[in-house]
Design an enzyme around this catalytic site. Structure first.
Site, PDB file in Angstrom:
ATOM      1  N   ASN A  33     -13.797  -5.754  -2.287  1.00  0.00           N
ATOM      2  CA  ASN A  33     -14.624  -4.599  -2.674  1.00  0.00           C
ATOM      3  C   ASN A  33     -14.682  -4.463  -4.201  1.00  0.00           C
ATOM      4  O   ASN A  33     -15.267  -3.510  -4.712  1.00  0.00           O
ATOM      5  CB  ASN A  33     -14.131  -3.303  -2.009  1.00  0.00           C
ATOM      6  CG  ASN A  33     -12.768  -2.861  -2.522  1.00  0.00           C
ATOM      7  OD1 ASN A  33     -12.158  -3.525  -3.377  1.00  0.00           O
ATOM      8  ND2 ASN A  33     -12.277  -1.742  -2.014  1.00  0.00           N
ATOM      9  N   LYS A  85      -1.764  -2.478  -5.689  1.00  0.00           N
ATOM     10  CA  LYS A  85      -0.461  -3.113  -5.953  1.00  0.00           C
ATOM     11  C   LYS A  85       0.372  -2.502  -7.084  1.00  0.00           C
ATOM     12  O   LYS A  85       1.396  -3.075  -7.442  1.00  0.00           O
ATOM     13  CB  LYS A  85      -0.687  -4.584  -6.236  1.00  0.00           C
ATOM     14  CG  LYS A  85      -1.479  -4.841  -7.502  1.00  0.00           C
ATOM     15  CD  LYS A  85      -1.373  -6.285  -7.970  1.00  0.00           C
ATOM     16  CE  LYS A  85      -2.161  -6.497  -9.238  1.00  0.00           C
ATOM     17  NZ  LYS A  85      -2.044  -7.824  -9.797  1.00  0.00           N
ATOM     18  N   SER A 125       5.965  -8.385  -0.289  1.00  0.00           N
ATOM     19  CA  SER A 125       6.494  -8.279  -1.647  1.00  0.00           C
ATOM     20  C   SER A 125       8.003  -8.095  -1.597  1.00  0.00           C
ATOM     21  O   SER A 125       8.550  -7.517  -0.635  1.00  0.00           O
ATOM     22  CB  SER A 125       5.836  -7.052  -2.284  1.00  0.00           C
ATOM     23  OG  SER A 125       6.607  -6.556  -3.331  1.00  0.00           O
ATOM     24  N   TYR A 149       4.349   2.089  -2.507  1.00  0.00           N
ATOM     25  CA  TYR A 149       3.790   0.729  -2.425  1.00  0.00           C
ATOM     26  C   TYR A 149       4.650  -0.146  -1.507  1.00  0.00           C
ATOM     27  O   TYR A 149       4.150  -0.796  -0.579  1.00  0.00           O
ATOM     28  CB  TYR A 149       3.700   0.114  -3.827  1.00  0.00           C
ATOM     29  CG  TYR A 149       3.404  -1.369  -3.815  1.00  0.00           C
ATOM     30  CD1 TYR A 149       2.140  -1.849  -3.485  1.00  0.00           C
ATOM     31  CD2 TYR A 149       4.406  -2.304  -4.110  1.00  0.00           C
ATOM     32  CE1 TYR A 149       1.876  -3.223  -3.453  1.00  0.00           C
ATOM     33  CE2 TYR A 149       4.149  -3.663  -4.086  1.00  0.00           C
ATOM     34  CZ  TYR A 149       2.885  -4.115  -3.752  1.00  0.00           C
ATOM     35  OH  TYR A 149       2.642  -5.467  -3.715  1.00  0.00           O
ATOM     36  N   LYS A 153       3.951  -2.020   2.310  1.00  0.00           N
ATOM     37  CA  LYS A 153       4.154  -3.440   2.650  1.00  0.00           C
ATOM     38  C   LYS A 153       5.062  -3.562   3.872  1.00  0.00           C
ATOM     39  O   LYS A 153       4.812  -4.370   4.769  1.00  0.00           O
ATOM     40  CB  LYS A 153       4.764  -4.187   1.457  1.00  0.00           C
ATOM     41  CG  LYS A 153       3.809  -4.337   0.287  1.00  0.00           C
ATOM     42  CD  LYS A 153       2.658  -5.267   0.641  1.00  0.00           C
ATOM     43  CE  LYS A 153       1.636  -5.402  -0.458  1.00  0.00           C
ATOM     44  NZ  LYS A 153       0.428  -6.117  -0.055  1.00  0.00           N
ATOM     45  N   ASN A 199       1.861  -4.871 -15.193  1.00  0.00           N
ATOM     46  CA  ASN A 199       2.896  -5.888 -15.123  1.00  0.00           C
ATOM     47  C   ASN A 199       3.216  -6.427 -16.510  1.00  0.00           C
ATOM     48  O   ASN A 199       2.384  -6.384 -17.417  1.00  0.00           O
ATOM     49  CB  ASN A 199       2.469  -7.040 -14.201  1.00  0.00           C
ATOM     50  CG  ASN A 199       2.412  -6.598 -12.746  1.00  0.00           C
ATOM     51  OD1 ASN A 199       3.017  -5.583 -12.384  1.00  0.00           O
ATOM     52  ND2 ASN A 199       1.677  -7.316 -11.939  1.00  0.00           N
ATOM     53  N   GLY A 294      13.253   4.480 -11.044  1.00  0.00           N
ATOM     54  CA  GLY A 294      12.889   3.623  -9.908  1.00  0.00           C
ATOM     55  C   GLY A 294      12.981   2.140 -10.211  1.00  0.00           C
ATOM     56  O   GLY A 294      12.941   1.327  -9.290  1.00  0.00           O
TER      57      GLY A 294
HETATM   58  N1  LIG Z   1       0.719  -9.721  -8.336  1.00  0.00           N
HETATM   59  C1  LIG Z   1       1.939  -9.396  -7.927  1.00  0.00           C
HETATM   60  O1  LIG Z   1       2.860  -9.255  -8.741  1.00  0.00           O
HETATM   61  C2  LIG Z   1       2.248  -9.233  -6.457  1.00  0.00           C
HETATM   62  C3  LIG Z   1       3.574  -9.252  -6.019  1.00  0.00           C
HETATM   63  C4  LIG Z   1       3.841  -9.068  -4.664  1.00  0.00           C
HETATM   64  C5  LIG Z   1       2.782  -8.879  -3.765  1.00  0.00           C
HETATM   65  N2  LIG Z   1       1.518  -8.850  -4.231  1.00  0.00           N
HETATM   66  C6  LIG Z   1       0.430  -8.608  -3.265  1.00  0.00           C
HETATM   67  O2  LIG Z   1      -0.462  -9.706  -3.301  1.00  0.00           O
HETATM   68  C7  LIG Z   1      -1.797  -9.248  -3.047  1.00  0.00           C
HETATM   69  C8  LIG Z   1      -2.715  -9.781  -4.133  1.00  0.00           C
HETATM   70  O3  LIG Z   1      -2.234  -9.338  -5.398  1.00  0.00           O
HETATM   71  P1  LIG Z   1      -3.010  -9.655  -6.743  1.00  0.00           P
HETATM   72  O4  LIG Z   1      -2.003  -9.677  -7.817  1.00  0.00           O
HETATM   73  O5  LIG Z   1      -3.906 -10.803  -6.574  1.00  0.00           O
HETATM   74  O6  LIG Z   1      -3.852  -8.320  -6.891  1.00  0.00           O
HETATM   75  P2  LIG Z   1      -5.369  -8.090  -7.343  1.00  0.00           P
HETATM   76  O7  LIG Z   1      -5.539  -6.636  -7.539  1.00  0.00           O
HETATM   77  O8  LIG Z   1      -5.704  -9.004  -8.468  1.00  0.00           O
HETATM   78  O9  LIG Z   1      -6.164  -8.574  -6.048  1.00  0.00           O
HETATM   79  C9  LIG Z   1      -6.376  -7.729  -4.934  1.00  0.00           C
HETATM   80  C10 LIG Z   1      -7.854  -7.778  -4.613  1.00  0.00           C
HETATM   81  O10 LIG Z   1      -8.106  -6.956  -3.464  1.00  0.00           O
HETATM   82  C11 LIG Z   1      -9.299  -6.228  -3.686  1.00  0.00           C
HETATM   83  N3  LIG Z   1      -9.205  -5.037  -2.833  1.00  0.00           N
HETATM   84  C12 LIG Z   1      -8.362  -3.982  -2.970  1.00  0.00           C
HETATM   85  N4  LIG Z   1      -8.562  -3.092  -1.973  1.00  0.00           N
HETATM   86  C13 LIG Z   1      -9.533  -3.604  -1.185  1.00  0.00           C
HETATM   87  C14 LIG Z   1     -10.184  -3.168   0.004  1.00  0.00           C
HETATM   88  N5  LIG Z   1      -9.862  -1.991   0.575  1.00  0.00           N
HETATM   89  N6  LIG Z   1     -11.137  -3.947   0.554  1.00  0.00           N
HETATM   90  C15 LIG Z   1     -11.477  -5.123  -0.016  1.00  0.00           C
HETATM   91  N7  LIG Z   1     -10.918  -5.589  -1.155  1.00  0.00           N
HETATM   92  C16 LIG Z   1      -9.949  -4.840  -1.720  1.00  0.00           C
HETATM   93  C17 LIG Z   1      -9.313  -5.955  -5.183  1.00  0.00           C
HETATM   94  O11 LIG Z   1     -10.622  -5.714  -5.693  1.00  0.00           O
HETATM   95  C18 LIG Z   1      -8.735  -7.257  -5.737  1.00  0.00           C
HETATM   96  O12 LIG Z   1      -9.748  -8.202  -6.015  1.00  0.00           O
HETATM   97  C19 LIG Z   1      -1.719  -7.731  -2.968  1.00  0.00           C
HETATM   98  O13 LIG Z   1      -1.680  -7.365  -1.607  1.00  0.00           O
HETATM   99  C20 LIG Z   1      -0.406  -7.402  -3.639  1.00  0.00           C
HETATM  100  O14 LIG Z   1       0.164  -6.215  -3.137  1.00  0.00           O
HETATM  101  C21 LIG Z   1       1.211  -9.046  -5.543  1.00  0.00           C
END
Ligand SMILES: NC(=O)c1ccc[n+]([C@@H]2O[C@H](COP(=O)([O-])OP(=O)(O)OC[C@H]3O[C@@H](n4cnc5c(N)ncnc54)[C@H](O)[C@@H]3O)[C@@H](O)[C@H]2O)c1
Length: 339
Positions: A33, A85, A125, A149, A153, A199, A294
């Protein structure tokens, strides 16, 4: 061709995973989205891979639209990245996090049931573990998230475990990521956070490139070798590869698995800053600020289960991560808008 729906595929980890999927003969289909990304990242993936990449601007909570997309592309699996996230943000806006992460996953899984898509890889995560009872965290460490958050998860992990127990879904990989950083070695794709980075690494890189003046380091009085927080950083390309290995495992050995994805090495904030300065040749001025409530002093993974179940091991070290982060940041000082 093996079609894979990649939710959140325009985001940081999603774009890198699309590249690795294509390299291994899979055909990703992206749903996003764009609440934390833009279509420009997908154009970069197309250019980098010279590969078609169907994409849809859609919300995973729109169950009917997801069913339509799954059926249209005959997807046999889903890799689920879409969600919110930012840990701090989740404390301020818990309902948004439960909606996007828990209700979003519920909607997606409902759509999969309806479309007959049976294989699921979930972005969990290390935050599900909470305050360490022992280190390194193994997958059997108690689960006690300290933020909304992390709770979202864990809630999705539980939903998946219940689905597997019911027999409705057999092939599920819960991947617990530690701290992904770095970028594709080409410098063409990378993390492009909207607004002020939450981050550490994108913040460090933005200071190095002159977008921000100094790095605030929250806490230098932790019980760690240099007093700053210690995390298990892993290269985003290593992380992306693990998703492909999870799909390959489903093909040879159906079933449900939960694995940590980290290097098993802890690195402090100051060690990371030093490595980044060496990789970039730029200065990164540091300002010490009080601890954030936290925050956990130190944690890192025991990644041995990822090796035994997926054949996965991290290949890149901290200096590789910093080099590739700098390639991305220096070529794209303003992220995807640079072009
Ligand atoms: N980056 C980190 O440090 C990290 C660590 C642990 C887990 N994660 C998990 O990995 C996943 C990806 O992380 P990332 O770093 O690529 O984040 P990001 O924000 O770059 O990517 C997430 C994507 O999901 C899209 N999105 C969000 N809500 C949506 C919805 N309701 N419908 C459709 N699209 C939606 C966003 O536009 C984005 O492009 C996430 O679930 C995050 O919680 C990330």
């Amino acid at each position: 061709m093996k079609q894979v729906l990649v939710t959140g595929g325009a985001g940081y980890i999603g774009t890198h995973t699309c590249v690795e999927l294509m390299a291994q003969g899979y055909s990703p289909v992206v749903v996003d989205n764009f609440c934390n990304s833009s279509p420009a990242s997908l154009d970069r993936v197309r250019r980098l891979t010279n590969h078609e990449l169907p994409s849809y601007e859609a919300d995973i909570r729109d169950t009917a639209q997801i069913i339509e997309i799954l059926k249209k592309h005959d997807c046999e699996s889903v890799i689920h990245f879409a969600g919110l996230k930012a840990v701090g943000d989740s404390v301020a806006k818990p309902l948004e996090y439960y909606s996007a992460n828990v209700m979003g996953s519920h909607s997606l899984l409902t759509a999969m049931m309806e479309a007959g898509t049976k294989r699921f890889v979930f972005s969990s995560s290390a935050t599900v573990y909470g305050e360490p009872v022992f280190l390194p965290y193994t997958e059997s460490h108690p689960l006690s998230p300290t933020s909304p958050y992390g709770q979202t998860k864990l809630a999705v992990e539980q939903m998946l475990n219940d689905l597997v127990a019911s027999g409705s879904m057999t092939d599920v990989a819960i991947l617990r990521y530690f701290n992904p950083i770095g970028a594709h070695a080409s410098g063409q794709i990378g993390e492009d956070p909207h607004g002020v980075p939450n981050n550490l690494m994108p913040y460090v890189a933005q200071v190095a490139v002159g977008r921000r003046t100094e790095l605030n380091v929250f806490g230098n009085d932790y019980d760690t070798p240099d007093g700053t927080g210690v995390r298990d950083y892993l290269h985003v390309v290593d992380l992306a590869r693990a998703h492909v290995l999870a799909l390959q495992r489903f093909e040879r050995e159906p079933g449900a698995i939960t694995v940590n994805l980290g290097t098993g090495q802890g690195t402090s904030v100051l060690e990371l800053v030093k490595a980044f300065k060496e990789a970039s040749g730029r200065d990164v001025p540091v300002n010490f600020a009080p601890r954030r409530s936290g925050d956990i002093a130190a944690f890192w993974a025991d990644p041995s289960q990822a090796e035994s179940l997926l054949g996965w091991q991290a290949e890149y070290d901290i200096s590789d991560m910093c080099r590739d982060q700098w390639a991305w940041q220096s070529q794209n000082p303003n992220g995807f808008e640079t072009a």
